[in-house]
Design an enzyme around this catalytic site. Structure first.
Site, short mmCIF file in Angstrom:
data_model
loop_
_atom_site.label_atom_id
_atom_site.label_comp_id
_atom_site.label_asym_id
_atom_site.label_seq_id
_atom_site.Cartn_x
_atom_site.Cartn_y
_atom_site.Cartn_z
CG ASP A 205 25.55 39.88 47.77
OD1 ASP A 205 26.20 39.95 48.84
OD2 ASP A 205 26.08 40.06 46.66
CG ASP A 216 30.39 40.87 49.58
OD1 ASP A 216 29.24 40.42 49.61
OD2 ASP A 216 30.92 41.33 48.55
CG HIS A 285 34.83 41.92 45.02
ND1 HIS A 285 34.78 42.49 46.28
CD2 HIS A 285 33.62 41.34 44.83
CE1 HIS A 285 33.58 42.25 46.81
NE2 HIS A 285 32.85 41.55 45.96
CG HIS A 293 33.68 45.65 43.88
ND1 HIS A 293 33.01 45.45 42.69
CD2 HIS A 293 33.06 44.86 44.78
CE1 HIS A 293 32.04 44.57 42.87
NE2 HIS A 293 32.04 44.21 44.14
CD GLU A 318 30.54 38.23 44.30
OE1 GLU A 318 29.30 38.11 44.48
OE2 GLU A 318 31.11 39.34 44.28
CD GLU A 412 30.07 37.82 47.87
OE1 GLU A 412 30.93 38.67 47.59
OE2 GLU A 412 28.83 38.06 47.85
#
Length: 431
Positions: A205, A216, A285, A293, A318, A412
């Site tokens: 990640d 992300d 998020h 976030h 994700e 994700e």
């Protein structure tokens, strides 16, 4: 993979200026044919292949592998040189449906979209860096490698391809390299020597930002095909969340759809059939400028959250699946930290005050890890860091783990709810 959505002709015209030349496309196609066989073999089930076939025109235009085709083996060519004049590939374009169908052809919505052109360029540049770095590391990560070596490979490649320069461009957050029952928030600290084993399940990640616009995206690797059902379940669940996401969609409804898909899978381990569970206290998020976030959470199980997604929002969709309890707790030594957004407190202890100045100057509100502080030449900062955490000026994010002996997986993507289309920015040929 994901929704079978094609870019409308009108959108193609609008984005025509971002496309590469025909000659470059033809050259890239030849390279893609040589390098894409392995990824094509992993493209998914028959339905996914059919969807990809129906999107041939989009695939040609997006050129997911073009940058990598011109990339060096050492990840040394910045993507800005491979895609001059902001001609970065677009992500997967998904037309809105139902009550939002009008948005795709609305001139008003296309005009609003043009107002966000620079943000889209920045996000696509970040996304292309992510694709090229992960394509490189997927070929090199293997059992016997130390996690620190992998983290440095990813982070140095990211810095090189994005042309890291302070808050203008760089790493979005510490590289997560979580093994087996550990689902998230592990990156090696200095002195850690964790070596991948043949039977491990590794979550990778990492993030990239340009002008604070963060991509992300995460994937899972394993070297034993017995874990294939676990990876397939989580990938399917993530693609379900992406398909369901859209303007005015309730977050709780997305969680319900994800849970239904995830729980339809099971896995056989050591002669036992185990249902795959969504990790209910982990979620997606939304993302804000320099803030990973940013307030809204996208659940991966059904709940009563009536909060809706809104036009212009950037989301990380994700999902996490587990063979364990489907619940994670903090476990082990912390490595991930971030300065609290909006915190203006000033510590009294000199070491804490000095460290806070370093954090503010180099990371702002972007997450960081101890290795990043070490890289800046700081030493003997543990007391200062503890003081900042205890006072709430800096937040600590320890590793999140299910029960030992279980296995977890993660996939994700980052998507942008543009006024006229949904764009899955980090989509690639791999996932």
């Amino acid at each position: 993979m994901g929704a079978a959505d094609q870019t409308a002709d009108t959108t193609e015209k609008k984005l025509e200026s971002l496309s590469i030349s025909k000659n470059e496309e033809e050259a890239a196609n030849g390279s893609d044919n040589d390098s894409g066989d392995e990824n094509t073999a992993q493209a998914g089930d028959g339905e996914a292949k059919k969807k990809k076939k129906n999107k041939k025109r989009n695939k040609k235009k997006k050129k997911k592998g073009l940058g990598a085709a011109g990339q060096s083996d050492t990840l040394s060519v910045p993507v800005s040189q491979l895609f001059p004049n902001n001609s970065y590939p677009e992500g997967e374009i998904c037309e809105y449906v139902d009550d939002n169908r009008y948005r795709t052809t609305s001139e008003e919505m296309r005009a609003k979209d043009r107002l966000n052109e620079q943000q889209i360029f920045d996000l696509r540049r970040s996304a292309e860096v992510h694709r090229e770095v992960r394509q490189h590391v997927q070929k090199h990560i293997k059992p016997g490698m130390d996690l620190t070596t992998i983290a440095e490979m990813i982070e140095n490649g990211t810095r090189s391809l994005v042309e890291a320069n302070g808050f203008d461009a760089g790493i979005g957050f510490p590289t997560g390299l979580s093994l087996n029952h550990c689902a998230a928030h592990f990156t090696p600290n200095a002195g850690d020597h964790v070596v991948i084993q043949q039977d491990d399940v590794l979550k990778v990640d990492f993030g990239v930002h340009v002008n604070g616009h963060i991509i992300d995206s995460a994937f899972t690797m394993s070297w034993n095909d017995r874990y294939d059902p676990l990876l397939a379940a989580v990938k399917d669940a993530t693609n379900t969340g992406i398909r369901e996401a859209g303007i005015d969609v309730r977050l709780g409804d997305i969680g319900a759809a994800i849970q239904e898909v995830m729980e339809s899978y099971e896995i056989e381990l050591d002669g036992k059939t185990i249902p795959i569970k969504p990790i209910r206290n982990l979620c997606g998020h939304n993302i804000g400028p320099y803030v990973i976030h940013s307030g809204k959470s996208v659940p991966i199980v059904a709940n009563n959250d009536q909060t809706r997604m809104e036009e212009g929002e950037l989301f990380a969709i994700e999902t996490f699946g587990s063979t364990g309890t489907g619940h994670v707790d903090e476990e082990g030594v912390c490595s991930h930290y971030a300065k609290s957004e909006g915190s203006f407190a000033s510590p009294r202890i000199p070491s804490a005050k000095k460290l806070l100045q370093t954090i503010t100057k180099n990371f702002g509100t972007l997450p960081f890890c101890r290795r990043y502080i070490d890289r800046l030449g700081e030493s003997h900062y543990y007391l200062g860091l503890k003081t900042l955490v205890d006072s709430g000026i800096v937040m600590a994010y320890p590793p999140l783990c299910d029960v030992k002996g279980s296995y977890t997986a993660q996939f994700e993507h980052t998507l942008l709810l543009r006024p006229n289309v949904k764009e899955v920015l980090s989509r690639g040929e791999d996932y």
